[in-house]
Design a protein around this motif. Structure first.
Motif, PDB file in Angstrom:
ATOM      1  N   GLN A  17       4.912   2.501  -5.394  1.00 38.19           N
ATOM      2  CA  GLN A  17       5.286   1.817  -4.151  1.00 38.19           C
ATOM      3  C   GLN A  17       4.560   2.454  -2.963  1.00 38.19           C
ATOM      4  OE1 GLN A  17       7.567  -0.767  -4.146  1.00 38.19           O
ATOM      5  NE2 GLN A  17       7.167  -1.051  -1.970  1.00 38.19           N
ATOM      6  N   ALA A  19       1.812   4.135  -3.016  1.00 35.94           N
ATOM      7  CA  ALA A  19       0.373   3.861  -3.086  1.00 35.94           C
ATOM      8  C   ALA A  19       0.070   2.490  -2.522  1.00 35.94           C
ATOM      9  CB  ALA A  19      -0.093   3.973  -4.531  1.00 35.94           C
ATOM     10  N   ALA A  20       0.904   1.484  -2.910  1.00 30.83           N
ATOM     11  CA  ALA A  20       0.677   0.121  -2.449  1.00 30.83           C
ATOM     12  C   ALA A  20       0.817   0.028  -0.934  1.00 30.83           C
ATOM     13  CB  ALA A  20       1.658  -0.832  -3.142  1.00 30.83           C
ATOM     14  N   VAL A  23      -2.143   1.653   0.875  1.00 30.80           N
ATOM     15  CA  VAL A  23      -3.352   0.819   0.886  1.00 30.80           C
ATOM     16  C   VAL A  23      -3.250  -0.235   1.976  1.00 30.80           C
ATOM     17  CG1 VAL A  23      -4.570  -0.980  -0.402  1.00 30.80           C
ATOM     18  CG2 VAL A  23      -4.004   1.212  -1.499  1.00 30.80           C
ATOM     19  N   VAL A  24      -2.081  -0.869   2.053  1.00 28.81           N
ATOM     20  CA  VAL A  24      -1.897  -1.941   3.036  1.00 28.81           C
ATOM     21  C   VAL A  24      -1.991  -1.377   4.446  1.00 28.81           C
ATOM     22  CG1 VAL A  24      -0.284  -3.637   3.967  1.00 28.81           C
ATOM     23  CG2 VAL A  24      -0.579  -3.411   1.485  1.00 28.81           C
ATOM     24  N   GLY A  88      16.438  -3.005  -1.902  1.00 28.20           N
ATOM     25  CA  GLY A  88      16.638  -4.146  -2.808  1.00 28.20           C
ATOM     26  C   GLY A  88      18.127  -4.424  -2.897  1.00 28.20           C
ATOM     27  N   SER A  91      19.902  -8.231  -2.034  1.00 25.53           N
ATOM     28  CA  SER A  91      19.700  -9.290  -3.002  1.00 25.53           C
ATOM     29  C   SER A  91      20.261  -8.888  -4.371  1.00 25.53           C
ATOM     30  CB  SER A  91      18.212  -9.603  -3.136  1.00 25.53           C
ATOM     31  OG  SER A  91      17.525  -8.425  -3.455  1.00 25.53           O
ATOM     32  N   GLU A 114      13.617  -6.454   2.792  1.00 24.21           N
ATOM     33  CA  GLU A 114      13.920  -6.602   1.372  1.00 24.21           C
ATOM     34  C   GLU A 114      12.679  -6.307   0.558  1.00 24.21           C
ATOM     35  OE1 GLU A 114      16.713  -8.017  -0.350  1.00 24.21           O
ATOM     36  OE2 GLU A 114      17.824  -7.548   1.486  1.00 24.21           O
ATOM     37  N   LYS A 115      12.885  -5.552  -0.529  1.00 28.60           N
ATOM     38  CA  LYS A 115      11.761  -5.336  -1.454  1.00 28.60           C
ATOM     39  C   LYS A 115      11.744  -6.481  -2.441  1.00 28.60           C
ATOM     40  CE  LYS A 115      12.618  -1.108  -2.898  1.00 28.60           C
ATOM     41  NZ  LYS A 115      12.404   0.171  -3.592  1.00 28.60           N
ATOM     42  N   PRO A 116      10.615  -6.920  -2.936  1.00 34.66           N
ATOM     43  CA  PRO A 116       9.279  -6.507  -2.491  1.00 34.66           C
ATOM     44  C   PRO A 116       8.902  -7.212  -1.186  1.00 34.66           C
ATOM     45  CG  PRO A 116       9.104  -8.128  -4.231  1.00 34.66           C
ATOM     46  CD  PRO A 116      10.569  -7.892  -4.040  1.00 34.66           C
ATOM     47  N   LEU A 117       8.258  -6.425  -0.349  1.00 30.78           N
ATOM     48  CA  LEU A 117       7.892  -6.933   0.966  1.00 30.78           C
ATOM     49  C   LEU A 117       6.418  -7.330   0.913  1.00 30.78           C
ATOM     50  CD1 LEU A 117       8.946  -7.126   3.881  1.00 30.78           C
ATOM     51  CD2 LEU A 117       8.109  -4.796   4.223  1.00 30.78           C
ATOM     52  N   ASN A 118       6.108  -8.534   1.337  1.00 30.01           N
ATOM     53  CA  ASN A 118       4.690  -8.898   1.260  1.00 30.01           C
ATOM     54  C   ASN A 118       3.916  -8.205   2.389  1.00 30.01           C
ATOM     55  OD1 ASN A 118       4.036 -10.679   3.498  1.00 30.01           O
ATOM     56  ND2 ASN A 118       5.461 -12.142   2.524  1.00 30.01           N
ATOM     57  N   PRO A 119       2.656  -7.884   2.181  1.00 30.09           N
ATOM     58  CA  PRO A 119       1.883  -7.034   3.092  1.00 30.09           C
ATOM     59  C   PRO A 119       1.869  -7.543   4.522  1.00 30.09           C
ATOM     60  CG  PRO A 119       0.704  -7.323   1.037  1.00 30.09           C
ATOM     61  CD  PRO A 119       1.875  -8.231   0.975  1.00 30.09           C
ATOM     62  N   GLN A 120       1.705  -8.863   4.704  1.00 29.26           N
ATOM     63  CA  GLN A 120       1.652  -9.415   6.077  1.00 29.26           C
ATOM     64  C   GLN A 120       2.946  -9.130   6.818  1.00 29.26           C
ATOM     65  OE1 GLN A 120       0.815 -13.488   5.279  1.00 29.26           O
ATOM     66  NE2 GLN A 120      -1.407 -13.178   5.314  1.00 29.26           N
ATOM     67  N   LEU A 123       3.173  -5.473   7.791  1.00 29.88           N
ATOM     68  CA  LEU A 123       2.333  -5.115   8.939  1.00 29.88           C
ATOM     69  C   LEU A 123       2.923  -5.670  10.230  1.00 29.88           C
ATOM     70  CD1 LEU A 123      -1.174  -5.625   7.321  1.00 29.88           C
ATOM     71  CD2 LEU A 123      -0.088  -3.476   7.984  1.00 29.88           C
TER      72      LEU A 123
END
Lengths: 136, 520
Positions: A17, A19-20, A23-24, A88, A91, A114-120, A123
Motif C-alpha cells: 500500500q 509503495a503504491a 508512486v502516486v 476499509g 464499508s 475509503e480504501k481502495p482509494l483511486n489515485p486521482q 491527489l
C-alpha cells in the motif's frame, strides 16, 4: 513551488500500500516518507516534520491508526497537521463513527477516505488538505 | 350427631322400651295373681256362708240366718253380706238397717239372676262369680254374687217351679290389697327406673369405650393424615371391628408414608436431574453463544484479512494503470507487489477453505493405517528446497519400528506440512528445523522443533486463534495468513491426538503431537 515540495508521511503496515501511494504522490513531486507502525511513525514524524499525514486506520489489525491520530494531536508541534485517514472500516462493517464531523476530539482527522482509494481522488484530497492548511 | 351418641340414644330407647314393657307386664301379672287370690278367698267365704245359710234355712231357723250373717261378717271383717229374696228385696244383711231395702235389679250386682234373659249364674266356686268393683265411696271391693237355687229339699216351703229362690252377695273390701299393689307398683317403678338408668349408663359407657372413642381416635388420625402427618398412628389394641379398622388405618398410613417417602425421593432425584439438565443446557447454550460470537468475529476478521490485501493490490494496479509510475522499474515493482499479494491472498483462501472443511462436524474423515515415518520422509524431501533457500538445516529423526497410526492420511499430511513450513519460515538463517518421530508411553509422538523466533509468553493463549500473528511473526515474515496453527490444532483434535507447545522467545519452538498407535 512550495506545493510540490510538501512532505507527506504515510503510516501503514502494508508496504505494498505504501509503495503504491508513494508512486502516486511522487508523480506529483511530493516528498514521501513512510513508517510501518505507530512507534516508528512517531519517530519519523518528529524527525521529518511532514506537512501531511496519510494514516491507515486498521494498522496492525487493531485500529492503531486511530490511536496514532490522537497521539499526534496531543503533540504541540503537530496539533494542526492535516491527517488523511484511510480505512476499509465503514464499508466492511457498515459502522460510521458517531459525530466525526462534530467532535474532532473523538477522531481528530481532517479527511476520511475509503480504501481502495483511486489515485486521482487521493491527489485531490491531499491537495485540498494542504491548501486548507496553508490558508489557516 | 355423632355415631356413638346415636347408638347410645337408640340402645337406651330400646332398653327403656323392653324393660318398661317387661316390667309393666310382670307387674300386671303379679297384680292379677293377687286379685285372683283375693277373689278365691272371697269365693271361699261366700261358699261357707251360702252353705251355712242353706243349712239353717232347711232347719227353718230364719233368725239364726241373720245371726250367722252378722257374726261371720264381723269375724271375717267382711264389708257386706246380703241375702236377696226373689223379689230383689234384702231378706238378711250383715248390717240390719239394710234389711227390707231393695236393690235395683238392673244394677250390675244382680245381673246374674235378674237381668232379662240372663243365663243362670255360675256356681259360687268359679272365679267368674267374683268381680272387682269400686264402691260409691271409692273403696275397692270384691263382690261375689251367688244364686240360691231351689233344690228338692226346699220344696217343702218353696214352690218347685221356681229355679232360684234368691241370691247371696258377699262384698269384701280390698283396699289394703289395692294399697299394697299401688305401693308395689311404685317400688317396681323406682326399681325399673334405676335399672333402666344403670343399664343405659352401662351400655352408654360400653358404646363410648367401644365405639365413640375408637371412632374419635380414627377420625383424629384421618384428620392428621389429611393435614399431611403421615407418621400418625392410632391405638389399635383390642379385637373388635374398630380395632381391625384401626390396624388397617395404621397399615394404610404406613404404606402411604412409604409411598410418600419414595415419591419424595424420586421428586428430589427428578429435581436434581432437571437442575443438572438445566445447568447442562445453560452451559451448552453458553458454548453455542460463544461459538456464534466466535463465528461472527471470524467472519469479520476474514473480511478484513481479505479486504486489506485486496486494497493493496488495487492501489498498486491503479498506480500502474493511471501511469503514475515514473519509470518501467517502478511499474514492474508495483506489479510484482500486486502479484505477490495475490499469491498470499490465494494461500489465505486455501487455508480458509481447509479450516472450514475441518470445522464441519459432518465432514467424513477416513481412518486408515498411516505410516507416519514414510509420510514424514516424503514431506521432508519436499521442504528441503525451501529450507535450503532460507539457510535452514532441516533434519529428520525417525526412530525405527514406529507403529502406524489410525488416521486420515490427508489430514496428517496437511499437519506435517504446516508444522514444517512454520519451522522453516519462522527460523533464522543458519538455524535448524528438526522433525522427530518416536514412540513414548505407547503413543506415537511427532516432534517438530525449530531454532527460530519463538513465541512470547503473553502470545501463548492466542497462539491457535485464527489470524493471530505475533508482533515478532509479522516482523519476521511479511507473508503469512495467521491460519496455519489454527489448522494444526483442528487437525490434531480431529484425529484424536494431543498437542503441546514449548517455546521461548528468540530461542525456538517445539511442537509435540501424540497419536494412539493403531491397535493391530
Amino acid at each position: 513551488m512550495s506545493e510540490s515540495k510538501a512532505k507527506i508521511l504515510i503510516v501503514d503496515d502494508d508496504d505494498d500500500q505504501v509503495a503504491a501511494l508513494r508512486v502516486v504522490l511522487e508523480s506529483r513531486q511530493y516528498r514521501v516518507v513512510s513508517a510501518s507502525g505507530t512507534k516508528t511513525g512517531t519517530e519519523v514524524l518528529e524527525r521529518e516534520a511532514p506537512d501531511l499525514i496519510i494514516l491507515d486506520m486498521m494498522m496492525e489489525g487493531k485500529g492503531a491508526g486511530f490511536l496514532f491520530s490522537r497521539q499526534v494531536r496531543k503533540m504541540e508541534r503537530f496539533k494542526g497537521i492535516p491527517i488523511l485517514m484511510l480505512t476499509g472500516m465503514r464499508s466492511q462493517t457498515g459502522f460510521s463513527f458517531p459525530g466525526k464531523d462534530k467532535d474532532p476530539q473523538f477522531l481528530p482527522v481532517d479527511e476520511f477516505a475509503e480504501k481502495p482509494l483511486n489515485p486521482q481522488d487521493l491527489l485531490r484530497r491531499v491537495e485540498g488538505l494542504l491548501a486548507k492548511a496553508r490558508a489557516a | 350427631m355423632r355415631l356413638g351418641d346415636k347408638l347410645i340414644l337408640v340402645s337406651s330407647a330400646i332398653v327403656i322400651a323392653v324393660l318398661g314393657c317387661g316390667g309393666f307386664l310382670a307387674m300386671r301379672a303379679y297384680e292379677d295373681f293377687q286379685v285372683r287370690l283375693a277373689k278365691g278367698q272371697a269365693l271361699q267365704h261366700a261358699d261357707v256362708i251360702a252353705k251355712s245359710v242353706r243349712y239353717h234355712m232347711l232347719k227353718n231357723r230364719r233368725d239364726d240366718v241373720q245371726w250367722i250373717i252378722e257374726t261371720v261378717g264381723r269375724r271375717e271383717g267382711l264389708f257386706d253380706i246380703r241375702v236377696f229374696n226373689d223379689k230383689g228385696a234384702v231378706a238378711y244383711a250383715s248390717r240390719r238397717q239394710d234389711i227390707g231395702g231393695r236393690e235395683d235389679i238392673a244394677s250390675e250386682r244382680c245381673a246374674y239372676c235378674h237381668a232379662p234373659g240372663a243365663r243362670l249364674a255360675p256356681e259360687t266356686t268359679t272365679l267368674d262369680a267374683a268381680r272387682l268393683v269400686t264402691s260409691g265411696a271409692g273403696s275397692r271391693q270384691i263382690a261375689v254374687m251367688a244364686p240360691i237355687r231351689n233344690e228338692p229339699a226346699c220344696h217343702g216351703c218353696h214352690p218347685a217351679r221356681r229355679k232360684v229362690l234368691g241370691s247371696l252377695e258377699v262384698i269384701q273390701t280390698v283396699d289394703e290389697l289395692a294399697r299394697q299393689i299401688a305401693a308395689n307398683r311404685r317400688r317396681s317403678l323406682v326399681l325399673l327406673v334405676v335399672l333402666v338408668v344403670l343399664v343405659a349408663a352401662a351400655q352408654g359407657l360400653l358404646t363410648l369405650h367401644e365405639v365413640t372413642l375408637p371412632v374419635g381416635r380414627l377420625h383424629a388420625g384421618f384428620d392428621r393424615v389429611a393435614a399431611g402427618d403421615l407418621a400418625s398412628r392410632v391405638d389399635a389394641a383390642g379385637s373388635g371391628e374398630l380395632a381391625a379398622l384401626s390396624r388397617a388405618f395404621n397399615c394404610l398410613t404406613g404404606q402411604l408414608q412409604e409411598a410418600k417417602a419414595r415419591l419424595d425421593h424420586w421428586t428430589d432425584e427428578l429435581s436434581a436431574q432437571v437442575a443438572r439438565a438445566t445447568g447442562e443446557l445453560r452451559e451448552s447454550n453458553r458454548r453455542l453463544e460463544a461459538a456464534s460470537r466466535l463465528k461472527s468475529d471470524f467472519v469479520r476478521d476474514v473480511s478484513h484479512e481479505l479486504r486489506a490485501p485486496l486494497g493493496s493490490i488495487a492501489s498498486c494496479l491503479h498506480a500502474v494503470l493511471g501511469g503514475y509510475a515514473a519509470d518501467e522499474r517502478t511499474r514492474q515493482e508495483l506489479l510484482e507487489r500486486a502479484c505477490r499479494k495475490t499469491e498470499a491472498l490465494t494461500q489465505m483462501v486455501r487455508d480458509l477453505l481447509d479450516l472450514a472443511r475441518l470445522g464441519e462436524s459432518g465432514q467424513p474423515c477416513s481412518r486408515e493405517s498411516v505410516d507416519l515415518a514414510a509420510l514424514l520422509g516424503r514431506a521432508g524431501e519436499l521442504f528441503q528446497a525451501k529450507a535450503a533457500e532460507r539457510g535452514v538445516r532441516l533434519e529428520l529423526e525417525l526412530a525405527p519400528g514406529v507403529p502406524p497410526v489410525d488416521a486420515d492420511p490427508r489430514d496428517l499430511e496437511m499437519l506435517v506440512t504446516n508444522l514444517l513450513d512454520n519451522a522453516i519460515k519462522y527460523n533464522r538463517r543458519g538455524g535448524r528445523a528438526t522433525a522427530a518421530l518416536g514412540v513414548r508411553d505407547g503413543a506415537v509422538r511427532l516432534t517438530v522443533a525449530d531454532t527460530g523466533i519463538g513465541i512470547a509468553r503473553e502470545d501463548m493463549p492466542r497462539l491457535f486463534n485464527e489470524f493471530f500473528r505475533s508482533e515478532a511473526a509479522r516482523k519476521h515474515e511479511k507473508e503469512g495468513t495467521g491460519l496455519g496453527l489454527s489448522i494444526v490444532k483442528k487437525l490434531v483434535d480431529r484425529q484424536g491426538g494431543s498437542l503441546s507447545v514449548h517455546s521461548e522467545a528468540g530461542v525456538g519452538t517445539r511442537f509435540e503431537i501424540s497419536f494412539a498407535a493403531r491397535v493391530a
